[in-house]
Design a protein around this motif. Structure first.
Motif, PDB file in Angstrom:
ATOM      1  N   SER A 103      29.618  42.456  34.794  1.00 26.77           N
ATOM      2  CA  SER A 103      29.300  43.884  34.769  1.00 26.77           C
ATOM      3  C   SER A 103      30.531  44.759  34.582  1.00 26.77           C
ATOM      4  CB  SER A 103      28.611  44.270  36.077  1.00 26.77           C
ATOM      5  OG  SER A 103      29.582  44.368  37.113  1.00 26.77           O
ATOM      6  N   LEU A 147      31.710  46.493  36.828  1.00 23.67           N
ATOM      7  CA  LEU A 147      32.532  46.375  38.034  1.00 23.67           C
ATOM      8  C   LEU A 147      33.666  45.372  37.802  1.00 23.67           C
ATOM      9  CD1 LEU A 147      29.602  46.454  40.598  1.00 23.67           C
ATOM     10  CD2 LEU A 147      31.361  48.210  40.323  1.00 23.67           C
ATOM     11  N   GLY A 184      35.357  35.044  41.198  1.00 20.02           N
ATOM     12  CA  GLY A 184      34.298  35.798  41.860  1.00 20.02           C
ATOM     13  C   GLY A 184      33.787  37.007  41.097  1.00 20.02           C
ATOM     14  N   TYR A 185      34.345  37.292  39.939  1.00 25.25           N
ATOM     15  CA  TYR A 185      33.898  38.471  39.174  1.00 25.25           C
ATOM     16  C   TYR A 185      32.733  38.121  38.254  1.00 25.25           C
ATOM     17  CZ  TYR A 185      37.713  41.221  40.948  1.00 25.25           C
ATOM     18  OH  TYR A 185      38.538  41.905  41.794  1.00 25.25           O
ATOM     19  N   ASP A 186      31.840  39.105  38.073  1.00 25.61           N
ATOM     20  CA  ASP A 186      30.637  38.887  37.270  1.00 25.61           C
ATOM     21  C   ASP A 186      30.801  39.454  35.850  1.00 25.61           C
ATOM     22  OD1 ASP A 186      30.268  41.655  37.439  1.00 25.61           O
ATOM     23  OD2 ASP A 186      28.630  41.537  38.867  1.00 25.61           O
ATOM     24  N   PHE A 230      37.804  45.308  42.054  1.00 23.16           N
ATOM     25  CA  PHE A 230      39.142  45.656  42.530  1.00 23.16           C
ATOM     26  C   PHE A 230      39.515  44.872  43.787  1.00 23.16           C
ATOM     27  CE2 PHE A 230      38.027  49.241  39.816  1.00 23.16           C
ATOM     28  CZ  PHE A 230      39.195  49.418  39.090  1.00 23.16           C
ATOM     29  N   ASP A 253      30.766  55.985  30.829  1.00 23.51           N
ATOM     30  CA  ASP A 253      30.404  56.244  32.224  1.00 23.51           C
ATOM     31  C   ASP A 253      31.135  55.314  33.188  1.00 23.51           C
ATOM     32  OD1 ASP A 253      28.638  58.190  31.433  1.00 23.51           O
ATOM     33  OD2 ASP A 253      26.827  57.007  31.768  1.00 23.51           O
ATOM     34  N   LYS A 254      31.239  54.048  32.856  1.00 25.86           N
ATOM     35  CA  LYS A 254      31.608  53.046  33.855  1.00 25.86           C
ATOM     36  C   LYS A 254      32.903  52.289  33.573  1.00 25.86           C
ATOM     37  CE  LYS A 254      27.243  51.280  33.721  1.00 25.86           C
ATOM     38  NZ  LYS A 254      26.049  50.507  34.148  1.00 25.86           N
ATOM     39  N   SER A 279      35.981  47.326  34.745  1.00 24.35           N
ATOM     40  CA  SER A 279      36.800  48.437  35.229  1.00 24.35           C
ATOM     41  C   SER A 279      37.966  47.927  36.070  1.00 24.35           C
ATOM     42  CB  SER A 279      35.944  49.434  36.026  1.00 24.35           C
ATOM     43  OG  SER A 279      35.307  48.794  37.117  1.00 24.35           O
ATOM     44  N   THR A 280      37.762  46.812  36.776  1.00 23.07           N
ATOM     45  CA  THR A 280      38.837  46.250  37.598  1.00 23.07           C
ATOM     46  C   THR A 280      40.052  45.854  36.756  1.00 23.07           C
ATOM     47  OG1 THR A 280      37.261  45.420  39.247  1.00 23.07           O
ATOM     48  CG2 THR A 280      39.443  44.375  39.212  1.00 23.07           C
ATOM     49  N   GLU A 287      36.085  53.389  33.290  1.00 20.30           N
ATOM     50  CA  GLU A 287      37.281  53.859  34.018  1.00 20.30           C
ATOM     51  C   GLU A 287      38.557  53.739  33.177  1.00 20.30           C
ATOM     52  OE1 GLU A 287      37.460  52.754  38.149  1.00 20.30           O
ATOM     53  OE2 GLU A 287      35.284  52.650  38.358  1.00 20.30           O
ATOM     54  N   ASP A 301      28.645  54.521  39.826  1.00 13.97           N
ATOM     55  CA  ASP A 301      28.894  54.266  38.401  1.00 13.97           C
ATOM     56  C   ASP A 301      30.062  55.102  37.869  1.00 13.97           C
ATOM     57  OD1 ASP A 301      26.783  52.520  38.286  1.00 13.97           O
ATOM     58  OD2 ASP A 301      25.434  53.880  37.215  1.00 13.97           O
ATOM     59  N   LYS A 302      30.130  56.369  38.242  1.00  8.81           N
ATOM     60  CA  LYS A 302      30.997  57.299  37.517  1.00  8.81           C
ATOM     61  C   LYS A 302      32.112  57.933  38.351  1.00  8.81           C
ATOM     62  CE  LYS A 302      27.210  59.511  35.775  1.00  8.81           C
ATOM     63  NZ  LYS A 302      26.403  60.371  34.881  1.00  8.81           N
ATOM     64  N   ARG A 326      32.002  41.741  43.086  1.00  4.99           N
ATOM     65  CA  ARG A 326      33.439  41.870  43.306  1.00  4.99           C
ATOM     66  C   ARG A 326      33.965  42.995  42.431  1.00  4.99           C
ATOM     67  NH1 ARG A 326      35.390  39.760  46.824  1.00  4.99           N
ATOM     68  NH2 ARG A 326      37.577  39.386  47.208  1.00  4.99           N
ATOM     69  N   GLU A 363      34.717  56.546  39.981  1.00  5.22           N
ATOM     70  CA  GLU A 363      36.050  55.947  39.829  1.00  5.22           C
ATOM     71  C   GLU A 363      36.857  55.962  41.139  1.00  5.22           C
ATOM     72  OE1 GLU A 363      38.136  56.969  36.203  1.00  5.22           O
ATOM     73  OE2 GLU A 363      36.269  57.236  35.094  1.00  5.22           O
TER      74      GLU A 363
END
Lengths: 279, 279
Positions: free
Chosen positions: A257, A259, A253-255, B10, A61-62, A262-263, A64, B61-62, B8, B64
């Protein structure tokens, strides 16, 4: 093997499949993305191992990963993180042990040894199953993962140096045998004799002489598990001592998750593709 | 306004926010992605309206959208699909009505008129709130959405031709006043006099003289709602009659899920960016 679902995505196919696992002694589910190139021949296979509490679905799902995997022509295989089912021993209120927390090891202690055999599942049973059922070039495999799955990817690769062309991780657990969230699990799965734990600990496997040609790790600086659970400096020390080239990117600064994952997914996919497509 | 979470992603920030809504008479939650460019000045705003059963979170979430939105420098705003809370009238077993199924209209019928005022929420209250709290260039707004949210995006844009520079949709409901999954909802929200429904039906708004400069739609051919719920040919007819340039891409083998949406997300983001960044 049963097809749970398939859907067209980025010109390829995102599938979910279920099968009776002999390693885990239960039904297991996994996700497999086949890029468009798989319609014309076998494609390289990149394994992604997920972290605590996840199933095959979170990264599906997440994560990417499909856009670039389709462009590069790589299959992405995402297994579950533990055995599943009503008869699998569990501690429902403990997210760091039992279902969703298999730690990619083979348990030796009752009652967990009946089902918790994720190392054997990932290294023996699932490769054979997917090789028989999908157009995969099993001479071209790489592996990566997140957190507990980063630990899984690195430890499995350290013990099978000829199998994986490359290994990388997002925020891996560097030393699970001493980290607060994994130490109790290791004791329950593997018993109190800590010598048995060394086979499932990245820093100790490296200390014991296991090698990798190189390693890529991304780690967020705002990851709330950084200091207690992950401790990338232990990985840095171990790799330095053993002359294993480690690229450790600390991401400001990134956690912890998706997020974060995917980055930096594209960076990892390209890194693996460079190694998977080498002659 | 309360910050539920920020992370944070991208190089930008994916946030989730909650506020007391006067339009919906309840607490409402929305997701907003700010690209890195927002640290240096105001950025254009692209609205994404979600489909039946969704909250602000599904596309977060999905969908992108963050990689390319960060590159292009656009903020992406994702509202919820209905009012929420224990005192909001609902039919819990009906996924096509009530919570998660606000259809982006202002209900006129009791008991729904108390909370179901999503049109006013999206066009009046939320724009004011985000303009006050975030670095957004409100002279540069565009809108898109999926399914019920595609219906929402197109109908709201038809009625506010000066507000949105561009509008697009994934698998929009072309004629909700006659489709099986929306007709009963329209009757309950708006009453049995169907003339009141015309303001919330794309094909009828176009028939009544509302205009768009152009419209981009992607639709999967394997979408199980194609024939009964979506019927893009009704949109095609309406646009042809009214001389509205419609780009309708029928995507072979794609379904109604986010695996379809995410595949064509980049195309839509680039299409909106071209129009949002024009002088």
């Amino acid at each position: 093997m049963e097809t749970v679902s398939t859907a067209r995505s980025f010109g390829g196919t995102q599938g979910v499949y279920r099968h009776a696992s002999t390693a885990c002694n239960c039904e297991m589910t996994f996700a497999l993305f086949l890029p468009p190139q798989a319609e014309k021949g076998k494609v390289p296979l990149l394994w992604y191992l997920s972290g605590l509490t996840c199933t095959h679905q979170n990264v599906m799902d997440k994560g990417e990963y499909r856009r670039l995997a389709a462009e590069l022509g790589m299959a992405i295989l995402c297994p579950d993180t533990s055995p599943r089912g009503d008869d699998v021993s569990d501690e429902p209120d403990n997210w760091q042990f039992g279902k969703g927390a298999g730690f990619y090891l083979d348990a030796t202690q009752a009652p967990y040894a009946t089902h918790y055999r994720m190392a054997r599942y990932i290294t023996e049973e699932l490769p054979q199953l997917v090789a028989e059922n999908f157009p995969l070039d099993m001479t071209r495999q790489s592996i990566f993962g997140h957190s507990m799955g980063g630990h899984g990817a690195i430890t499995l690769a350290l013990k099978a140096p000829d199998r994986f062309r490359s290994v990388s991780a997002f925020a891996p657990i560097a030393q699970p045998s001493t980290a607060g969230w994994s130490r109790p699990a290791f004791e329950k799965y593997l018993g109190s004799d800590e010598t048995a734990w060394r086979a499932y600990d990245t820093t100790l496997l490296i200390a014991d002489g296991h090698k990798l040609p190189e390693l890529l790790v991304d780690q967020g600086t705002a990851d709330s598990f950084l200091d207690d659970g992950l401790r990338p400096w232990l990985l840095q020390e171990a790799c330095a001592k053993a002359d294993i080239p480690l690229t450790l990117n600390m991401r400001e600064g990134y956690d912890h998750s998706y997020l974060f994952i995917s980055t930096f997914m594209d960076d990892h996919l390209r890194w693996h593709a460079e190694r998977l497509f080498r002659a």
